[in-house]
Motif scaffolding. Sequence first.
Motif, PDB file in Angstrom:
ATOM      1  N   ALA A  17      41.031  77.071  12.680  1.00 55.84           N
ATOM      2  CA  ALA A  17      40.549  77.873  11.544  1.00 55.84           C
ATOM      3  C   ALA A  17      40.920  77.202  10.228  1.00 55.84           C
ATOM      4  O   ALA A  17      40.125  77.172   9.286  1.00 55.84           O
ATOM      5  N   ALA A  18      42.126  76.649  10.153  1.00 60.54           N
ATOM      6  CA  ALA A  18      42.568  75.968   8.930  1.00 60.54           C
ATOM      7  C   ALA A  18      41.693  74.744   8.669  1.00 60.54           C
ATOM      8  O   ALA A  18      41.306  74.476   7.529  1.00 60.54           O
ATOM      9  N   GLU A  19      41.384  74.008   9.723  1.00 60.99           N
ATOM     10  CA  GLU A  19      40.537  72.818   9.587  1.00 60.99           C
ATOM     11  C   GLU A  19      39.115  73.202   9.153  1.00 60.99           C
ATOM     12  O   GLU A  19      38.510  72.556   8.298  1.00 60.99           O
ATOM     13  N   MET A  20      38.599  74.282   9.715  1.00 59.48           N
ATOM     14  CA  MET A  20      37.236  74.717   9.404  1.00 59.48           C
ATOM     15  C   MET A  20      37.121  75.292   7.994  1.00 59.48           C
ATOM     16  O   MET A  20      36.140  75.064   7.302  1.00 59.48           O
ATOM     17  N   SER A  21      38.136  76.040   7.582  1.00 60.11           N
ATOM     18  CA  SER A  21      38.023  76.785   6.329  1.00 60.11           C
ATOM     19  C   SER A  21      38.558  76.037   5.124  1.00 60.11           C
ATOM     20  O   SER A  21      38.063  76.213   4.017  1.00 60.11           O
TER      21      SER A  21
END
Length: 140
Positions: A17-21
């Motif tokens: 999620a951190a990588e995507m957002s």
Amino acid sequence: MIVMDIETIPGIPLELAAEMSGEEEPGKYAALTPPLAKIVCVGFKWGNRELRSYSSASDECLVVQKSLEYLNDKLPHNALVTFNGRRFDLPVLMAAAMRHNLTISVDIFLLMTEYRYAKNPRHVDLWDVLTNYGAAKLGI
């Protein structure tokens, strides 16, 4: 009238999620993005007659299945009331149903695809009503 609210948690690992957002709060992103959210609770209030909820932190499929069954039973004769349901609750419910290969009835599908400015709505989204369909901002 049926009032519905859905509660979610991140449905993907926080690192992803951190990588995507690219945001500082990846958990919030993953819990509030319909395809990434995992449903842990769905609550219903049916008129003055009944209060019902389905919840499980480990079995999303059961929560979604029971919720769809409840909606299928009540929707043919009742309007649905949500708060931001057009943009969140119903898309999350649809994404979870697809993830678990659950069938969505025509009544539920029509609520999800109903024209948002319909004069005789079967789904009333209080967020739309309170913001005049996005013309005004809520300080929430």
